[in-house]
Scaffold this motif. Structure first.
Motif, PDB file in Angstrom:
ATOM      1  N   LEU A  58       0.820  -1.202   0.000  1.00 33.12           N
ATOM      2  CA  LEU A  58       0.000   0.000   0.000  1.00 33.12           C
ATOM      3  C   LEU A  58       0.856   1.255   0.000  1.00 33.12           C
ATOM      4  N   SER A  59       1.980   1.225   0.685  1.00 30.67           N
ATOM      5  CA  SER A  59       2.845   2.394   0.749  1.00 30.67           C
ATOM      6  C   SER A  59       3.285   2.845  -0.643  1.00 30.67           C
ATOM      7  N   GLY A  60       3.689   1.894  -1.473  1.00 29.84           N
ATOM      8  CA  GLY A  60       4.108   2.239  -2.825  1.00 29.84           C
ATOM      9  C   GLY A  60       3.004   2.894  -3.617  1.00 29.84           C
ATOM     10  N   MET A  61       1.783   2.409  -3.462  1.00 27.96           N
ATOM     11  CA  MET A  61       0.667   2.977  -4.201  1.00 27.96           C
ATOM     12  C   MET A  61       0.317   4.370  -3.693  1.00 27.96           C
ATOM     13  N   VAL A  62       0.338   4.551  -2.366  1.00 26.66           N
ATOM     14  CA  VAL A  62       0.045   5.856  -1.780  1.00 26.66           C
ATOM     15  C   VAL A  62       1.035   6.900  -2.270  1.00 26.66           C
ATOM     16  N   HIS A  63       2.325   6.565  -2.285  1.00 20.46           N
ATOM     17  CA  HIS A  63       3.349   7.544  -2.641  1.00 20.46           C
ATOM     18  C   HIS A  63       3.469   7.762  -4.145  1.00 20.46           C
TER      19      HIS A  63
END
Length: 200
Positions: A58-63
């Protein structure tokens, strides 16, 4: 969509109908929205897509997203043609009422989201299980901004980037995708909380 500027993110759709593989370059260009309403829905053609994005968490998608919102579809209509000849698709333009901004800054209470819609003969397409957006649908959207000079429009970041809210449950596109399965295990409030936390 259309011809991309060198600095703009791109997607490549690999459409595989019965007669062969149709490659569609999806970038950005001058947006000319049409207001013609959609024809009655036909059975969509399932297509596969490759993207520069394939998120593992999820972190990769958020950023990577320019804007993440919880919103509801107010309307949709046919948009512009992308590509030419056999490598053309028609877009769908979705008017999204923003209920909550989780990442970024929405330019107004409504935003336009452009989706892959139809083949030139009118056959609807469904990319990696990402069903068409329809009026009344509520979802959490991870969006990529179209470049300045276009209307204030967005693209869903990839097939991992939309989670339909059905009561207290979330539904993503490709149920074989491990990230989508993990996020579907959250309720909408949990996903929104995690997104805000990761955005800092």
């Amino acid at each position: 969509m259309a011809t991309a500027e060198p600095t703009r993110r791109r997607r490549l759709l690999a459409v595989a109908p019965a007669l062969g593989v149709l490659a569609l370059a999806v970038g950005v260009g001058v947006v000319r929205w049409q207001t013609k309403t959609e024809a009655p829905a036909l059975e969509p053609l399932a297509v596969t897509a490759t993207s520069q994005y394939q998120f593992q968490n999820l972190s990769g998608m958020v950023h990577s997203a320019d804007l993440v919102v919880r919103g509801r579809v107010e309307a949709s209509s046919r948009g512009r043609a992308v590509g030419t000849g056999d490598a053309a698709v028609l877009s769908r333009v979705v008017t999204l009422q923003v209920e909550e901004v989780l990442v970024g800054s929405a330019p107004s209470p409504t935003v336009l989201v452009e989706e892959e819609g139809w083949l030139p003969d009118g056959t609807p397409i469904e990319v990696n299980g990402l069903a068409r957006s329809h009026e009344g649908m509520e979802a959490i959207w991870f969006l990529d901004r179209l470049p300045e000079g276009d209307l204030p429009g967005y693209l869903v970041i990839n097939h991992q980037g939309r989670y339909v809210i059905d009561g207290g449950h979330l539904e993503g596109a490709d149920h074989d995708d491990s990230l989508i399965r993990r996020l579907e295990g959250l309720d909408p409030t949990e996903l929104a909380t995690q997104v805000r936390h990761l955005a800092g």
